[in-house]
Scaffold this motif. Structure first.
Motif, PDB file in Angstrom:
ATOM      1  N   GLU A 145      15.124  -0.009   0.269  1.00 53.98           N
ATOM      2  CA  GLU A 145      14.998   0.172  -1.173  1.00 53.98           C
ATOM      3  C   GLU A 145      15.206   1.623  -1.607  1.00 53.98           C
ATOM      4  O   GLU A 145      15.156   1.928  -2.799  1.00 53.98           O
ATOM      5  CB  GLU A 145      13.618  -0.314  -1.638  1.00 53.98           C
ATOM      6  CG  GLU A 145      13.432  -1.814  -1.461  1.00 53.98           C
ATOM      7  CD  GLU A 145      12.031  -2.276  -1.820  1.00 53.98           C
ATOM      8  OE1 GLU A 145      11.234  -1.441  -2.306  1.00 53.98           O
ATOM      9  OE2 GLU A 145      11.726  -3.463  -1.613  1.00 53.98           O
ATOM     10  N   GLY A 146      15.410   2.518  -0.639  1.00 53.47           N
ATOM     11  CA  GLY A 146      15.725   3.899  -0.969  1.00 53.47           C
ATOM     12  C   GLY A 146      14.530   4.805  -1.186  1.00 53.47           C
ATOM     13  O   GLY A 146      14.661   5.872  -1.790  1.00 53.47           O
ATOM     14  N   LEU A 155       8.069  -0.061   6.539  1.00 49.47           N
ATOM     15  CA  LEU A 155       8.909   1.122   6.368  1.00 49.47           C
ATOM     16  C   LEU A 155      10.389   0.761   6.292  1.00 49.47           C
ATOM     17  O   LEU A 155      11.148   1.374   5.529  1.00 49.47           O
ATOM     18  CB  LEU A 155       8.662   2.112   7.509  1.00 49.47           C
ATOM     19  CG  LEU A 155       7.323   2.857   7.456  1.00 49.47           C
ATOM     20  CD1 LEU A 155       7.093   3.634   8.739  1.00 49.47           C
ATOM     21  CD2 LEU A 155       7.256   3.785   6.242  1.00 49.47           C
ATOM     22  N   VAL A 156      10.800  -0.235   7.060  1.00 50.25           N
ATOM     23  CA  VAL A 156      12.200  -0.673   7.000  1.00 50.25           C
ATOM     24  C   VAL A 156      12.519  -1.222   5.610  1.00 50.25           C
ATOM     25  O   VAL A 156      13.588  -0.952   5.059  1.00 50.25           O
ATOM     26  CB  VAL A 156      12.481  -1.734   8.088  1.00 50.25           C
ATOM     27  CG1 VAL A 156      13.841  -2.397   7.853  1.00 50.25           C
ATOM     28  CG2 VAL A 156      12.452  -1.087   9.474  1.00 50.25           C
ATOM     29  N   GLN A 188       0.818  -1.204   0.000  1.00 50.16           N
ATOM     30  CA  GLN A 188       0.000   0.000   0.000  1.00 50.16           C
ATOM     31  C   GLN A 188       0.858   1.262   0.000  1.00 50.16           C
ATOM     32  O   GLN A 188       0.605   2.202  -0.758  1.00 50.16           O
ATOM     33  CB  GLN A 188      -0.927   0.009   1.214  1.00 50.16           C
ATOM     34  CG  GLN A 188      -1.824   1.239   1.305  1.00 50.16           C
ATOM     35  CD  GLN A 188      -2.772   1.353   0.132  1.00 50.16           C
ATOM     36  OE1 GLN A 188      -3.511   0.431  -0.148  1.00 50.16           O
ATOM     37  NE2 GLN A 188      -2.742   2.490  -0.552  1.00 50.16           N
ATOM     38  N   LEU A 189       1.882   1.295   0.841  1.00 52.39           N
ATOM     39  CA  LEU A 189       2.735   2.479   0.910  1.00 52.39           C
ATOM     40  C   LEU A 189       3.517   2.679  -0.383  1.00 52.39           C
ATOM     41  O   LEU A 189       3.684   3.810  -0.858  1.00 52.39           O
ATOM     42  CB  LEU A 189       3.695   2.365   2.102  1.00 52.39           C
ATOM     43  CG  LEU A 189       3.048   2.408   3.482  1.00 52.39           C
ATOM     44  CD1 LEU A 189       4.103   2.245   4.564  1.00 52.39           C
ATOM     45  CD2 LEU A 189       2.263   3.700   3.680  1.00 52.39           C
ATOM     46  N   LYS A 190       3.971   1.580  -0.966  1.00 52.48           N
ATOM     47  CA  LYS A 190       4.698   1.698  -2.221  1.00 52.48           C
ATOM     48  C   LYS A 190       3.775   2.199  -3.327  1.00 52.48           C
ATOM     49  O   LYS A 190       4.171   3.001  -4.179  1.00 52.48           O
ATOM     50  CB  LYS A 190       5.297   0.346  -2.602  1.00 52.48           C
ATOM     51  CG  LYS A 190       6.419   0.452  -3.621  1.00 52.48           C
ATOM     52  CD  LYS A 190       7.222  -0.828  -3.679  1.00 52.48           C
ATOM     53  CE  LYS A 190       8.440  -0.672  -4.558  1.00 52.48           C
ATOM     54  NZ  LYS A 190       9.256  -1.906  -4.595  1.00 52.48           N
ATOM     55  N   SER A 191       2.523   1.745  -3.299  1.00 47.74           N
ATOM     56  CA  SER A 191       1.534   2.239  -4.252  1.00 47.74           C
ATOM     57  C   SER A 191       1.257   3.715  -4.029  1.00 47.74           C
ATOM     58  O   SER A 191       1.108   4.488  -4.989  1.00 47.74           O
ATOM     59  CB  SER A 191       0.234   1.437  -4.115  1.00 47.74           C
ATOM     60  OG  SER A 191      -0.792   1.974  -4.923  1.00 47.74           O
ATOM     61  N   ASP A 192       1.189   4.138  -2.772  1.00 47.52           N
ATOM     62  CA  ASP A 192       0.957   5.551  -2.462  1.00 47.52           C
ATOM     63  C   ASP A 192       2.080   6.428  -3.013  1.00 47.52           C
ATOM     64  O   ASP A 192       1.839   7.527  -3.514  1.00 47.52           O
ATOM     65  CB  ASP A 192       0.860   5.752  -0.949  1.00 47.52           C
ATOM     66  CG  ASP A 192      -0.434   5.214  -0.364  1.00 47.52           C
ATOM     67  OD1 ASP A 192      -1.380   5.001  -1.145  1.00 47.52           O
ATOM     68  OD2 ASP A 192      -0.491   4.990   0.849  1.00 47.52           O
TER      69      ASP A 192
END
Length: 237
Positions: A69-70, A63-64, A27-31
Motif C-alpha cells: 500500500e506504499g 508489513l508486506v 495497529q501499525l496502520k493506526s500508529d
C-alpha cells in the motif's frame, strides 16, 4: 534501529493466524496515521514482535500488506522504514475525493427522495452547535471530520460511490489528520461544516457545492505545508 515511540502491545488472542495478522496490520496502520510512527522511522520485525507481543509471522504479513500500500519499505538485512509521503499520490486522491463529494452534495440538494435524512440530522447534532459546545480534542475532531464527509456521500444513496469514497478516505487518513494539529484549523472545520450543512438543508446546490469545494481545497493547501518537523510535533501531542 529502533522505534522512537513504543507501539501499543496487542491483547492476547486465540484468533487464527490470519486474524492476528489483521490485528497487527490495523495497529501499525493506526500508529502511522496517529504519528506514533512517522516517515523515516526504522524498525525490525523482531522489535515489533516484542512490542506487540506476537510472533514474527503476523508481523511480517502485516508489513508486506503495508508495503504493497506504499506505507513502508524493506531493507535487505536491515529491517523496515516508514516511507516519506508521496504527495503526488495524495494530490490525485484529493482530486478524486473532490469529484465524489461534490457530486454527492449536489444530489443531496436536488434528489430529496433518495437521501438519508436521519443521517444528515446526526451530522447537524455534531456540527451545528454553539461555539462553547465544540470539542477541543484534535483527534476526536479529526475522526468526526472524516465521518462527516463519509456520511455526506453515504447519504446520497449511491452504495458504489460510498464504497470508493471510503477507500479514498482510508488512503488519505495518514496525511489528512495533520490538518488538525492546530486550533485555528479545528475552529475553521466547525465553521465550514456548519455552512455546508445549512446550504444542504436549504437545498442550495450551487452554494453547498462551492462551500464544500473550497473546504476541501483549503484542507489540501494546509496539507501541502506539512514538514517532517510538524509530523514529529504531531506525534508529541
Amino acid at each position: 534501529m529502533q522505534i522512537s515511540t513504543p507501539t501499543q502491545r496487542l491483547p492476547k488472542s486465540g484468533a487464527p493466524r490470519q486474524s492476528r495478522s489483521d490485528e497487527v496490520y490495523a495497529q501499525l496502520k493506526s500508529d502511522i496515521a496517529s504519528f506514533r510512527l512517522v516517515p523515516g522511522d526504522r524498525f525490525t520485525e523482531s522489535e515489533l514482535s516484542e512490542r506487540l507481543g506476537v510472533s514474527r509471522t503476523p508481523v511480517r504479513q502485516a508489513l508486506v500488506r503495508l508495503q504493497q500500500e506504499g506505507f513502508v519499505e524493506v531493507f535487505f538485512r536491515s529491517g523496515w522504514r516508514v516511507l516519506p509521503f508521496d504527495f503526488e499520490r495524495f494530490e490525485q486522491l484529493y482530486d478524486l475525493r473532490m469529484v465524489l463529494e461534490t457530486t454527492a452534495v449536489h444530489r443531496l440538494c436536488t434528489e430529496a427522495d433518495k437521501i438519508d435524512a436521519p443521517l444528515l440530522d446526526e451530522l447537524a447534532a455534531i456540527w451545528l452547535v454553539p461555539v462553547a459546545a465544540r470539542s477541543q480534542d484534535a483527534l476526536r475532531v479529526a475522526q468526526w471530520d472524516e465521518a462527516f464527509h463519509c456520511a455526506l456521500v453515504a447519504a446520497a444513496g449511491n452504495a458504489e460511490m460510498a464504497r470508493v469514497h471510503r477507500d479514498v478516505t482510508d488512503r488519505i487518513r495518514i496525511i489528512r489528520r495533520l490538518d488538525f494539529t492546530q486550533q485555528p484549523r479545528i475552529d475553521a472545520t466547525y465553521d465550514e461544516h456548519a455552512k455546508i450543512l445549512k446550504a444542504i438543508q436549504r437545498k442550495r446546490a450551487d452554494q453547498a457545492t462551492l462551500l464544500l469545494r473550497t473546504h476541501i481545497q483549503t484542507s489540501q493547501a494546509e496539507v501541502r505545508k506539512i514538514t517532517l518537523h510538524q509530523m514529529h510535533l504531531a506525534r508529541a501531542r
